[in-house]
Design an enzyme around this catalytic site. Structure first.
Site, PDB file in Angstrom:
ATOM      1  N   HIS A 112     -84.893  -0.168-107.615  1.00 12.51           N
ATOM      2  CA  HIS A 112     -86.184   0.109-107.230  1.00 12.51           C
ATOM      3  C   HIS A 112     -87.315   0.716-108.207  1.00 12.51           C
ATOM      4  O   HIS A 112     -88.138   1.249-107.530  1.00 12.51           O
ATOM      5  CB  HIS A 112     -86.002   0.951-105.892  1.00 12.51           C
ATOM      6  CG  HIS A 112     -85.101   0.456-105.063  1.00 12.51           C
ATOM      7  ND1 HIS A 112     -85.617  -0.817-103.805  1.00 12.51           N
ATOM      8  CD2 HIS A 112     -83.936   0.740-104.521  1.00 12.51           C
ATOM      9  CE1 HIS A 112     -84.445  -1.233-103.317  1.00 12.51           C
ATOM     10  NE2 HIS A 112     -83.401  -0.226-103.562  1.00 12.51           N
ATOM     11  N   SER A 144     -80.061  -4.584-103.021  1.00 12.80           N
ATOM     12  CA  SER A 144     -80.743  -3.618-102.158  1.00 12.80           C
ATOM     13  C   SER A 144     -82.283  -4.369-102.022  1.00 12.80           C
ATOM     14  O   SER A 144     -82.965  -4.837-102.727  1.00 12.80           O
ATOM     15  CB  SER A 144     -81.135  -2.237-102.740  1.00 12.80           C
ATOM     16  OG  SER A 144     -81.791  -1.611-101.902  1.00 12.80           O
ATOM     17  N   HIS A 183     -89.460  -6.015-102.197  1.00 19.27           N
ATOM     18  CA  HIS A 183     -88.786  -6.330-103.414  1.00 19.27           C
ATOM     19  C   HIS A 183     -87.361  -6.451-103.591  1.00 19.27           C
ATOM     20  O   HIS A 183     -86.922  -5.805-102.475  1.00 19.27           O
ATOM     21  CB  HIS A 183     -89.293  -5.908-104.993  1.00 19.27           C
ATOM     22  CG  HIS A 183     -88.897  -4.224-104.742  1.00 19.27           C
ATOM     23  ND1 HIS A 183     -89.815  -3.346-104.307  1.00 19.27           N
ATOM     24  CD2 HIS A 183     -87.975  -3.678-105.005  1.00 19.27           C
ATOM     25  CE1 HIS A 183     -89.041  -2.246-104.483  1.00 19.27           C
ATOM     26  NE2 HIS A 183     -87.936  -2.370-104.805  1.00 19.27           N
TER      27      HIS A 183
END
Length: 528
Positions: free
Chosen positions: A46, A116, A135
């Site tokens: 992330h 994720s 995303h």
């Protein structure tokens, strides 16, 4: 070089996540997919500065939301290629024969086995105009169940790893993936390598990482022919030859070499020596198959020890203990002495006592054992000495026993009955002890009254009242205002998220400790 693809489920519909905020209903997914499949970036942990590619398709399958992405950053692939070339474990190759040797794919699968999805919080109403999906990230382990990342050179090979995907769904994914790669801006991957190394270090210390990966692999129905090592045993014996060079020891692994220690079948073994010989022969045969190799846990030279697996050792131990004959204690010649008699040692006075008894009653004293003396067990003293109970000591009779009405603590009749019980008791010591306790209680109440009166007197004489602020625990509303919830939810498991989940438990424990401290202080004040 050929393209590098990654695929996996971002969520599994039939499994509930550990946290309620991670739940992703299927109707919400279908609604967002119908609104338009916006191209999503693919990054690492992330980190928006570590974008390595783009998502080529999101698909609503029967098992869950499936994602297919492509890694396009050449800078990132150069780093992976250098790491794979210097890793001894990756250079040894995969132990599974059907897998082709691919150091880059194996390095990616070992470093980033989780997927994720970063999405909008469902309860947040301030982000109605923004897209729901933000995303997709490759990470060490995902927070949602079943989020496993499979890297490969072809999309069809990745889809074949998942047994939960039907043939029709595989055709749907292959037809819907945008295989035409567009230009990628290398400036999107501008992350510091030290940041990536720190993230990898933090991920390696997550305690439930490998159990979570094993569970995710089972939920997705992944076959054993994958580069992910999550399902392998945590302790492995690596066969290597040690070559000492100066003060360093270099371990060179041999591809395809395995140390297979077979456990002996204890059910067909009928003797201890046969079991030990069979286990020794098995170990010797396994060592003969490995020429010029020395295991890391090899036995020292000039030693008679035999190294066995734990299961084989306990099996041999059970066989050894089960074949030992049962030892029966010998039978005593003399009968056991009963508790009614006490055997005393022989003394010279025994014969004299017998003679006196015979002269007293004018009859010879017949004894079964003339050399032993038996004395009866002492009886109850009251019967032996003719003790009689005094007239004052009678059976207690309370008035409450004959009454039909019931009374409970706090009622006036109950207190009267309790007092009557105490009056009927003639034990002076018990009465004195109760009087002392009452006197101490009265004195303590008097001291408390004096302190309260003194405080009232001081407060009345002081013209100004000083207010001392007290520290109080924040309420739930104050906590929410002080630390607002993030609007974007990242579903990767990090040490920060683990500590955040344990914060609620720590607050309840702190409140319990505070109450316990106040209670102990009150008890100490009463004792003093």
């Amino acid at each position: 070089m050929s393209k590098v693809w990654v695929g996996g489920f971002l969520c599994v519909y039939g499994e509930e996540p550990s946290e309620e905020c991670l739940a992703l209903p299927r109707d919400t997914v279908q609604k967002e997919l119908r609104s338009g499949n916006i191209p999503l970036p693919l990054n690492i942990n992330h980190n928006e500065k570590a974008t390595i590619g783009m998502v080529r398709g999101l698909f609503d399958l029967e098992h869950g939301l499936f994602c297919v992405a492509q890694i396009q950053s050449q800078t990132f692939m150069d780093i992976i290629r250098n790491i794979a070339s210097k890793s001894k474990l990756i250079a040894a190759g995969s132990v599974i024969e059907p897998l082709p040797p691919d150091p880059e794919i194996e390095c990616l699968s070992s470093s980033f086995p989780g997927l994720s999805l970063s999405s909008k919080v469902l309860q947040d109403e301030n982000l109605d105009g923004k897209p729901f999906f933000h995303h997709v990230s490759v990470c060490g382990v995902g927070r949602r169940p079943g989020t496993i990342a499979i890297f490969g050179r072809e999309i069809s090979w990745i889809l074949d790893r998942f047994s939960c995907i039907s043939e029709s769904e595989k055709r749907q994914v292959l037809e819907g993936v945008n295989v035409y790669s567009q230009g990628f801006d290398e400036n999107l991957f501008s992350a510091d390598l030290y940041d990536l190394l720190a993230d990898s270090l933090d991920t390696s210390y997550i305690r439930k990482r490998f159990p979570k990966l094993q569970l995710d692999k089972q939920l997705c129905g992944l076959s054993k022919c994958t580069y992910i090592k999550a399902s392998e045993p945590p302790v492995e014996i690596i066969v290597a030859t040690g070559k000492v060079a100066g003060d360093q020891v270099q371990l060179t692994t041999e591809p395809g070499s395995e140390l297979a220690v077979e456990t002996c079948d204890v059910s067909v073994v009928h003797g201890n020596y046969d079991a030990v010989e069979s286990a020794t022969a098995t170990t010797a045969m396994s060592n003969q198959n490995l020429p010029n190799t020395t295991p890391l846990l090899s036995s020292p030279p000039f030693s008679d020890c035999v190294f066995l697996p734990k299961d084989a050792f306990f099996s041999l131990l059970n066989v050894t203990t089960g074949q030992q004959p049962k030892v029966v204690p010998p039978v005593s010649v003399h009968p056991p002495v009963t508790e009614q008699y006490q055997m005393l040692p022989y003394s010279e006075s025994a014969a004299k006592i017998a003679e006196q008894e015979s002269n007293r009653y004018h009859s010879p004293c017949q004894t079964m054992y003339p050399y032993w003396q038996y004395s009866p067990v002492p009886q109850y003293p009251a019967v032996l000495h003719g003790y009689r109970q005094p007239k004052t000591f009678k059976k207690r009779h309370f008035q409450s026993d004959s009454e039909d009405e019931l009374s409970f603590p706090g009622d006036p009749e109950y207190t009267k009955k309790r007092r009557r019980h105490k009056v009927d008791n003639d034990d002076d010591k018990e009465m004195a002890r109760e009087k002392n306790d009452l006197r101490e209680l009265v004195d303590m109440i008097g001291m408390l009254r004096q302190e309260i009166n003194a405080l009232k007197h001081v407060r009345a004489q002081s013209p100004q009242r000083h207010v001392v602020p007290m520290e109080t625990l924040p309420t739930i509303e104050e906590k929410g205002a002080a630390s607002p919830k993030p609007s974007i939810l990242n579903a990767s498991l990090t040490p920060e998220t683990v500590n955040r989940s344990l914060a609620g438990q720590n607050e309840s424990m702190d409140l319990l400790k505070l109450n316990k401290k106040l209670f102990v202080d009150a008890l100490n004040k009463m004792d003093s």
